[in-house]
Scaffold this motif. Sequence first.
Motif, PDB file in Angstrom:
ATOM      1  N   LEU A   1      26.978  -8.296   6.075  1.00 58.73           N
ATOM      2  CA  LEU A   1      28.197  -8.060   5.299  1.00 58.73           C
ATOM      3  C   LEU A   1      28.976  -9.357   5.167  1.00 58.73           C
ATOM      4  CD1 LEU A   1      29.426  -4.679   6.845  1.00 58.73           C
ATOM      5  CD2 LEU A   1      27.976  -5.032   4.842  1.00 58.73           C
TER       6      LEU A   1
ATOM      7  N   ASP B   1      32.650   2.972   6.663  1.00 59.98           N
ATOM      8  CA  ASP B   1      32.706   2.652   8.088  1.00 59.98           C
ATOM      9  C   ASP B   1      31.968   3.674   8.941  1.00 59.98           C
ATOM     10  OD1 ASP B   1      34.171   0.408   7.560  1.00 59.98           O
ATOM     11  OD2 ASP B   1      36.120   1.390   7.870  1.00 59.98           O
TER      12      ASP B   1
ATOM     13  N   SER C   1      34.338  -9.774   2.738  1.00 54.12           N
ATOM     14  CA  SER C   1      35.001  -8.674   2.040  1.00 54.12           C
ATOM     15  C   SER C   1      34.333  -7.326   2.315  1.00 54.12           C
ATOM     16  CB  SER C   1      35.018  -8.942   0.529  1.00 54.12           C
ATOM     17  OG  SER C   1      33.705  -9.049   0.023  1.00 54.12           O
ATOM     18  N   GLY C   2      33.337  -7.287   3.185  1.00 52.32           N
ATOM     19  CA  GLY C   2      32.678  -6.041   3.534  1.00 52.32           C
ATOM     20  C   GLY C   2      31.566  -5.632   2.594  1.00 52.32           C
TER      21      GLY C   2
ATOM     22  N   VAL D   1      29.714  -1.492  -0.843  1.00 54.97           N
ATOM     23  CA  VAL D   1      30.569  -1.507   0.343  1.00 54.97           C
ATOM     24  C   VAL D   1      30.282  -0.234   1.133  1.00 54.97           C
ATOM     25  CG1 VAL D   1      32.921  -1.618   1.231  1.00 54.97           C
ATOM     26  CG2 VAL D   1      32.333  -2.816  -0.884  1.00 54.97           C
TER      27      VAL D   1
END
Length: 410
Positions: free
Chosen positions: A248, A271, A251-252, A268
Amino acid sequence: MDTGQIASIIFRAEHWTSPLTLAGLALLSVVVITAIPKPARRSEGIGRILRRDIVIMTLLPMLSLALLLTDRSIRYLSEGTVASVEGAVAGLSATFGERLEKAQDAVSVLALNLGSVQDADDASLKRLLLGFHEIHPEFISTLAAGADGQVMAATIATREGIVARDARDIRVADRDYFREPMQTDQRYLSPAFRGRGLGSDVIVAASAPVSGTGGRGPAVVEGSIDFVRLGEVARNYPLPESAEFIVLDPSGQVAASNRPLTFRPLSVPGDEVFSRTDERTYISARGDISNGWEVIVRLPVARLQERIVADLVVSAIWLVVSLSLALVLAAVLTARVSQPLQHLAEAVKEYVPPASTDRIAVTSRAPQEVRILARHFNLSARRMNELYGRLVAMLAERESGEVNGKSPGK
């Protein structure tokens, strides 16, 4: 390590509260309870008694030990899998960090070389970029831009090889990889993004400022790290089987992965996909590379469960074979004692004098006590025969005397 520390490790709660360990302790309790003296029950055959006691006193402790060892094997397999995932994260973090650092160093060296060349014309600038790009094929394209953001020279990797590209119609003044070096006079590594002008591939830009040109030559050089090559970094890395890695950017976004169809470039991930609390689905670990970049490695728990089941099946096979062999040997050993005794019991039951004095013949493999008992029974039978013969003779003589005594009175 002192004795107290060793004892604390041995008597740690998780070592004695797992299902397999509790099952092993239950089997041992059965052995202990069976060994406690109890009131006499109804008479049983010696063979049945021996077989039952051999199973309880010998096989059950062996089964208990097998369960304990299986539990420890599963525990170490689980801990080893977690350690391998964490080790893979550490190794990949170092590998990717080295790759990104190498790319930035290469671009910085190119910037120094360009800064040392005074009044380089377009042809010389293209030759320098071509030479640099051929040495560093991990870049999908390179460019040199002036202080106004106008591209002065560029190269791009094609199927035919690395070629120079006329890119004077391209301006990069609005790009972070141009603005940052110009403002900070430091090299810069961008997040992953999709290129434009020199292709639409997913790239990571490494750029550096060029000093010493006096505003007449290039002010910034940039190399676009190929996403595909970046993802191939882990191709030869010994990841655990079925493990997935994702790189990653700050910025993810997904910058690289060995599962590009699952983790698409520039997507993205949520989580929850990499949460440590989702242990029922994945064993995962995170590792920081540098400047906000990170590596995530995850392994489906199902793969670990398959390995555990495979180990349990192998252990069960060995256990069944061992138990079967032990039961067969128990039956053989029991027969060596029970069969001669049973033969002796039947001979005693059926003995009626006068009879043969060698009614019981035991093999040499019979226990010594049984052979002694058989021999003494034969000797007793011989004496009984002698006593019986004497008794018969005495009765015959008495009857004969009584007959002779009555004869004169008739």
